[in-house]
Design an enzyme around this catalytic site. Sequence first.
Site, PDB file in Angstrom:
ATOM      1  N   ASP A 190       0.865  -1.169   0.000  1.00 28.37           N
ATOM      2  CA  ASP A 190       0.000   0.000   0.000  1.00 28.37           C
ATOM      3  C   ASP A 190       0.911   1.231   0.000  1.00 28.37           C
ATOM      4  O   ASP A 190       2.136   1.096  -0.118  1.00 28.37           O
ATOM      5  CB  ASP A 190      -0.981  -0.031   1.179  1.00 28.37           C
ATOM      6  N   PHE A 234       3.956  -5.412   1.824  1.00 29.40           N
ATOM      7  CA  PHE A 234       4.398  -4.260   2.598  1.00 29.40           C
ATOM      8  C   PHE A 234       3.209  -3.348   2.873  1.00 29.40           C
ATOM      9  O   PHE A 234       2.422  -3.063   1.978  1.00 29.40           O
ATOM     10  CB  PHE A 234       5.449  -3.464   1.811  1.00 29.40           C
ATOM     11  N   CYS A 235       3.093  -2.902   4.112  1.00 29.65           N
ATOM     12  CA  CYS A 235       2.136  -1.858   4.481  1.00 29.65           C
ATOM     13  C   CYS A 235       2.800  -1.056   5.587  1.00 29.65           C
ATOM     14  O   CYS A 235       4.014  -1.145   5.764  1.00 29.65           O
ATOM     15  CB  CYS A 235       0.776  -2.433   4.880  1.00 29.65           C
ATOM     16  N   GLY A 236       2.060  -0.287   6.350  1.00 34.80           N
ATOM     17  CA  GLY A 236       2.668   0.528   7.391  1.00 34.80           C
ATOM     18  C   GLY A 236       3.379  -0.288   8.455  1.00 34.80           C
ATOM     19  O   GLY A 236       4.526  -0.037   8.796  1.00 34.80           O
ATOM     20  N   GLY A 263       6.587  -0.636   6.425  1.00 41.89           N
ATOM     21  CA  GLY A 263       7.366   0.507   5.989  1.00 41.89           C
ATOM     22  C   GLY A 263       7.651   1.500   7.104  1.00 41.89           C
ATOM     23  O   GLY A 263       8.631   2.239   7.041  1.00 41.89           O
TER      24      GLY A 263
END
Length: 163
Positions: free
Chosen positions: A37, A94-96, A138
Amino acid sequence: IDLFRGIAYNGAVGRFYLFLKKGGLLKWDKRIIIGADDSGFTLKEAVKEHLLKNGYDVTDVGTLSLDEPVVYYEVGRRVAKEVADKKIERGLLFCGTGMGVNLVANKFPGVYCGSARVFSPLKSAGIINNANVLAMGGFIVGLKWVSKWPKPSKYDFPIGSSL
């Protein structure tokens, strides 16, 4: 049990081969599917560059630009579906925090998604836990970490591999 006769890498097609003692062979595919995202976009791009530089065939299902972000649950679905359907053996998400895409991916039968904040759990995730997808955040994993990602060899793979 000693089942294997040898191992080889074919750079032309980017595949590892394990030769079995009773004939036949197993393939280790150097194809990988990745997705992020907008919060995981920068880390995904750094990992993608590293994988391409090391001979991987990378399929990127988004976010492809911060101008057109893809939400975490859609990216998780895209990667997990390809792995669940056995179109690609391994994936990276991958995201926060890595948590959202991890939860989405693990809802698909045959997908075993682990999450990592540092390098040390990667090998055990693949070898011990049979993970075929890895989720990272991330906001948590620094870009300097990507340079410590192992270079692929006959015996080491970024996510590990189990048979």
